[in-house]
Design a protein around this motif. Structure first.
Motif, PDB file in Angstrom:
ATOM      1  N   ARG A  97      34.918 -38.096  24.186  1.00  0.00           N
ATOM      2  CA  ARG A  97      36.256 -37.715  23.740  1.00  0.00           C
ATOM      3  C   ARG A  97      36.397 -36.204  23.725  1.00  0.00           C
ATOM      4  O   ARG A  97      35.446 -35.492  23.367  1.00  0.00           O
ATOM      5  N   VAL A  98      37.570 -35.715  24.099  1.00  0.00           N
ATOM      6  CA  VAL A  98      37.823 -34.272  24.071  1.00  0.00           C
ATOM      7  C   VAL A  98      37.746 -33.789  22.626  1.00  0.00           C
ATOM      8  O   VAL A  98      38.391 -34.342  21.732  1.00  0.00           O
ATOM      9  N   HIS A  99      36.935 -32.769  22.392  1.00  0.00           N
ATOM     10  CA  HIS A  99      36.735 -32.245  21.039  1.00  0.00           C
ATOM     11  C   HIS A  99      37.321 -30.830  20.973  1.00  0.00           C
ATOM     12  O   HIS A  99      36.858 -29.932  21.665  1.00  0.00           O
ATOM     13  N   PRO A 100      38.344 -30.620  20.145  1.00  0.00           N
ATOM     14  CA  PRO A 100      38.947 -29.279  20.051  1.00  0.00           C
ATOM     15  C   PRO A 100      37.992 -28.281  19.422  1.00  0.00           C
ATOM     16  O   PRO A 100      37.212 -28.620  18.521  1.00  0.00           O
ATOM     17  N   THR A 101      38.034 -27.060  19.896  1.00  0.00           N
ATOM     18  CA  THR A 101      37.240 -25.994  19.296  1.00  0.00           C
ATOM     19  C   THR A 101      37.862 -25.593  17.959  1.00  0.00           C
ATOM     20  O   THR A 101      38.981 -25.988  17.622  1.00  0.00           O
ATOM     21  N   GLN A 102      37.134 -24.798  17.185  1.00  0.00           N
ATOM     22  CA  GLN A 102      37.679 -24.321  15.909  1.00  0.00           C
ATOM     23  C   GLN A 102      38.934 -23.490  16.141  1.00  0.00           C
ATOM     24  O   GLN A 102      39.904 -23.556  15.375  1.00  0.00           O
ATOM     25  N   TYR A 103      38.924 -22.718  17.213  1.00  0.00           N
ATOM     26  CA  TYR A 103      40.104 -21.905  17.575  1.00  0.00           C
ATOM     27  C   TYR A 103      41.312 -22.806  17.818  1.00  0.00           C
ATOM     28  O   TYR A 103      42.419 -22.526  17.342  1.00  0.00           O
ATOM     29  N   GLU A 104      41.100 -23.902  18.553  1.00  0.00           N
ATOM     30  CA  GLU A 104      42.194 -24.830  18.831  1.00  0.00           C
ATOM     31  C   GLU A 104      42.636 -25.574  17.574  1.00  0.00           C
ATOM     32  O   GLU A 104      43.837 -25.810  17.361  1.00  0.00           O
ATOM     33  N   GLN A 105      41.682 -25.925  16.719  1.00  0.00           N
ATOM     34  CA  GLN A 105      42.028 -26.609  15.473  1.00  0.00           C
ATOM     35  C   GLN A 105      42.854 -25.707  14.558  1.00  0.00           C
ATOM     36  O   GLN A 105      43.805 -26.164  13.906  1.00  0.00           O
ATOM     37  N   ASP A 106      42.510 -24.434  14.511  1.00  0.00           N
ATOM     38  CA  ASP A 106      43.240 -23.493  13.664  1.00  0.00           C
ATOM     39  C   ASP A 106      44.686 -23.325  14.129  1.00  0.00           C
ATOM     40  O   ASP A 106      45.543 -22.882  13.345  1.00  0.00           O
ATOM     41  N   ARG A 107      44.952 -23.666  15.366  1.00  0.00           N
ATOM     42  CA  ARG A 107      46.302 -23.530  15.915  1.00  0.00           C
ATOM     43  C   ARG A 107      46.983 -24.879  16.120  1.00  0.00           C
ATOM     44  O   ARG A 107      47.868 -25.023  16.954  1.00  0.00           O
ATOM     45  N   GLY A 108      46.537 -25.868  15.363  1.00  0.00           N
ATOM     46  CA  GLY A 108      47.211 -27.155  15.374  1.00  0.00           C
ATOM     47  C   GLY A 108      46.623 -28.188  16.311  1.00  0.00           C
ATOM     48  O   GLY A 108      47.214 -29.253  16.493  1.00  0.00           O
ATOM     49  N   ILE A 110      45.082 -29.747  20.050  1.00  0.00           N
ATOM     50  CA  ILE A 110      45.466 -29.779  21.468  1.00  0.00           C
ATOM     51  C   ILE A 110      46.638 -30.744  21.616  1.00  0.00           C
ATOM     52  O   ILE A 110      46.547 -31.898  21.182  1.00  0.00           O
ATOM     53  N   ASP A 111      47.733 -30.292  22.231  1.00  0.00           N
ATOM     54  CA  ASP A 111      48.881 -31.185  22.382  1.00  0.00           C
ATOM     55  C   ASP A 111      48.572 -32.274  23.404  1.00  0.00           C
ATOM     56  O   ASP A 111      47.618 -32.175  24.191  1.00  0.00           O
ATOM     57  N   ASP A 112      49.383 -33.321  23.392  1.00  0.00           N
ATOM     58  CA  ASP A 112      49.108 -34.508  24.211  1.00  0.00           C
ATOM     59  C   ASP A 112      49.061 -34.190  25.703  1.00  0.00           C
ATOM     60  O   ASP A 112      48.243 -34.748  26.451  1.00  0.00           O
ATOM     61  N   GLU A 113      49.934 -33.306  26.147  1.00  0.00           N
ATOM     62  CA  GLU A 113      49.973 -32.978  27.576  1.00  0.00           C
ATOM     63  C   GLU A 113      48.684 -32.297  28.019  1.00  0.00           C
ATOM     64  O   GLU A 113      48.098 -32.656  29.051  1.00  0.00           O
ATOM     65  N   LEU A 114      48.245 -31.314  27.249  1.00  0.00           N
ATOM     66  CA  LEU A 114      47.006 -30.615  27.592  1.00  0.00           C
ATOM     67  C   LEU A 114      45.811 -31.541  27.429  1.00  0.00           C
ATOM     68  O   LEU A 114      44.861 -31.497  28.217  1.00  0.00           O
ATOM     69  N   TRP A 115      45.846 -32.398  26.407  1.00  0.00           N
ATOM     70  CA  TRP A 115      44.766 -33.369  26.189  1.00  0.00           C
ATOM     71  C   TRP A 115      44.597 -34.248  27.429  1.00  0.00           C
ATOM     72  O   TRP A 115      43.488 -34.458  27.911  1.00  0.00           O
ATOM     73  N   GLY A 116      45.719 -34.766  27.945  1.00  0.00           N
ATOM     74  CA  GLY A 116      45.669 -35.596  29.140  1.00  0.00           C
ATOM     75  C   GLY A 116      45.179 -34.837  30.356  1.00  0.00           C
ATOM     76  O   GLY A 116      44.417 -35.361  31.174  1.00  0.00           O
ATOM     77  N   ALA A 117      45.602 -33.576  30.470  1.00  0.00           N
ATOM     78  CA  ALA A 117      45.147 -32.749  31.596  1.00  0.00           C
ATOM     79  C   ALA A 117      43.649 -32.502  31.519  1.00  0.00           C
ATOM     80  O   ALA A 117      42.944 -32.535  32.538  1.00  0.00           O
ATOM     81  N   TYR A 118      43.127 -32.277  30.314  1.00  0.00           N
ATOM     82  CA  TYR A 118      41.689 -32.075  30.144  1.00  0.00           C
ATOM     83  C   TYR A 118      40.908 -33.320  30.577  1.00  0.00           C
ATOM     84  O   TYR A 118      39.864 -33.214  31.229  1.00  0.00           O
ATOM     85  N   ILE A 119      41.407 -34.493  30.211  1.00  0.00           N
ATOM     86  CA  ILE A 119      40.722 -35.731  30.593  1.00  0.00           C
ATOM     87  C   ILE A 119      40.699 -35.886  32.110  1.00  0.00           C
ATOM     88  O   ILE A 119      39.664 -36.214  32.704  1.00  0.00           O
ATOM     89  N   ASP A 120      41.835 -35.641  32.760  1.00  0.00           N
ATOM     90  CA  ASP A 120      41.914 -35.752  34.223  1.00  0.00           C
ATOM     91  C   ASP A 120      40.949 -34.788  34.902  1.00  0.00           C
ATOM     92  O   ASP A 120      40.223 -35.149  35.833  1.00  0.00           O
ATOM     93  N   MET A 121      40.947 -33.540  34.438  1.00  0.00           N
ATOM     94  CA  MET A 121      40.095 -32.523  35.047  1.00  0.00           C
ATOM     95  C   MET A 121      38.623 -32.817  34.814  1.00  0.00           C
ATOM     96  O   MET A 121      37.799 -32.678  35.734  1.00  0.00           O
ATOM     97  N   ALA A 122      38.285 -33.223  33.595  1.00  0.00           N
ATOM     98  CA  ALA A 122      36.882 -33.486  33.277  1.00  0.00           C
ATOM     99  C   ALA A 122      36.341 -34.651  34.100  1.00  0.00           C
ATOM    100  O   ALA A 122      35.221 -34.591  34.621  1.00  0.00           O
ATOM    101  N   GLU A 123      37.121 -35.713  34.234  1.00  0.00           N
ATOM    102  CA  GLU A 123      36.664 -36.860  35.019  1.00  0.00           C
ATOM    103  C   GLU A 123      36.368 -36.450  36.462  1.00  0.00           C
ATOM    104  O   GLU A 123      35.304 -36.752  37.017  1.00  0.00           O
ATOM    105  N   LYS A 124      37.310 -35.741  37.068  1.00  0.00           N
ATOM    106  CA  LYS A 124      37.150 -35.351  38.475  1.00  0.00           C
ATOM    107  C   LYS A 124      35.946 -34.448  38.664  1.00  0.00           C
ATOM    108  O   LYS A 124      35.152 -34.621  39.602  1.00  0.00           O
ATOM    109  N   LEU A 125      35.777 -33.481  37.769  1.00  0.00           N
ATOM    110  CA  LEU A 125      34.676 -32.534  37.917  1.00  0.00           C
ATOM    111  C   LEU A 125      33.324 -33.200  37.662  1.00  0.00           C
ATOM    112  O   LEU A 125      32.340 -32.927  38.356  1.00  0.00           O
ATOM    113  N   LEU A 126      33.255 -34.107  36.690  1.00  0.00           N
ATOM    114  CA  LEU A 126      31.996 -34.802  36.428  1.00  0.00           C
ATOM    115  C   LEU A 126      31.597 -35.704  37.591  1.00  0.00           C
ATOM    116  O   LEU A 126      30.412 -35.826  37.913  1.00  0.00           O
TER     117      LEU A 126
END
Length: 208
Positions: A97-108, A110-126
């Motif tokens: 599962r995508v785990h937000p950094t402390q920096y990201e947590q302090d700013r609310g 990861i929004d759903d759009e970026l979360w989905g983009a991270y999953i897509d990118m991580a799958e392809k790169l792995l």
């Protein structure tokens, strides 16, 4: 040579995946909560890789892990439906599962759009980095049209990552970084290896 200013100052995508497992097929069917989205890997026997081979990497993005595994194309991994003398009961599953950094947590977070983009990118790169036995897409690497996106993508695998590398860098599977120094990465890499061997041979001939 000066790098492209736009590439030089682009904010890198650091994707942290927290892995858990091993799970059984039935375990995954229970993962239907609000946080049950991400990447999964399938490990098990393979004739060329042994009993604990990395067989497949997939994603659960628009649906939870449980919903993804209930789809018809994933029912083939259900040990209850396995043919007699089949290895399906030996499969083990890991979920990341995508785990937000402390920096990201302090700013609310990861929004759903970026979360989905991270999953897509991580799958392809792995998939590019590990070339699992059962995957057919993305095995050949990052397409030229998407190389600028993956140049700055870096996936870090934490927790029970099983057969995955601890870190995967997009620049290793994209061409634009190499284009700053050479025309063809494979030819350049082979040439560097040959140059090192030539220098080592001359050093041995010249003595101490």
């Amino acid at each position: 040579m000066t790098a492209d200013p736009e590439m030089e100052h682009r904010e890198p995508a650091r994707i942290h995946l927290l892995w858990k497992g091993p799970h059984t097929y039935q375990d995954v069917l229970a993962m239907n909560g609000d946080a049950d989205f991400g990447i999964y890997q399938v490990c098990g026997p393979h004739p060329a890789g042994g009993t604990e081979s990395l067989l497949y990497i997939g994603k659960a993005n628009d649906q939870t892990f449980a919903s993804r595994f209930r789809n018809l194309d994933r029912q083939e991994w259900n040990p209850d439906n396995a043919p007699w003398e089949d290895n399906i009961p030996l499969l083990r599953f890991f979920t990341g599962r995508v785990h937000p950094t402390q920096y990201e947590q302090d700013r609310g977070g990861i929004d759903d759009e970026l979360w989905g983009a991270y999953i897509d990118m991580a799958e392809k790169l792995l998939i590019c980095a590990h070339a699992p036995n059962w995957n057919s897409q993305h095995i050949g690497g990052i397409s030229y049209g998407h190389t600028d996106v993956y140049d700055d993508c870096h996936v870090l695998n934490w927790g029970t990552r099983a057969s995955l590398l601890p870190e995967v860098s997009g620049v290793r599977h994209a061409w634009s970084e190499f284009e700053q120094i050479c025309d063809d990465p494979l030819i350049w890499t082979a040439g560097q290896a040959g140059l090192r061997e030539h220098r080592a041979h001359r050093s041995r001939l010249s003595g101490p």
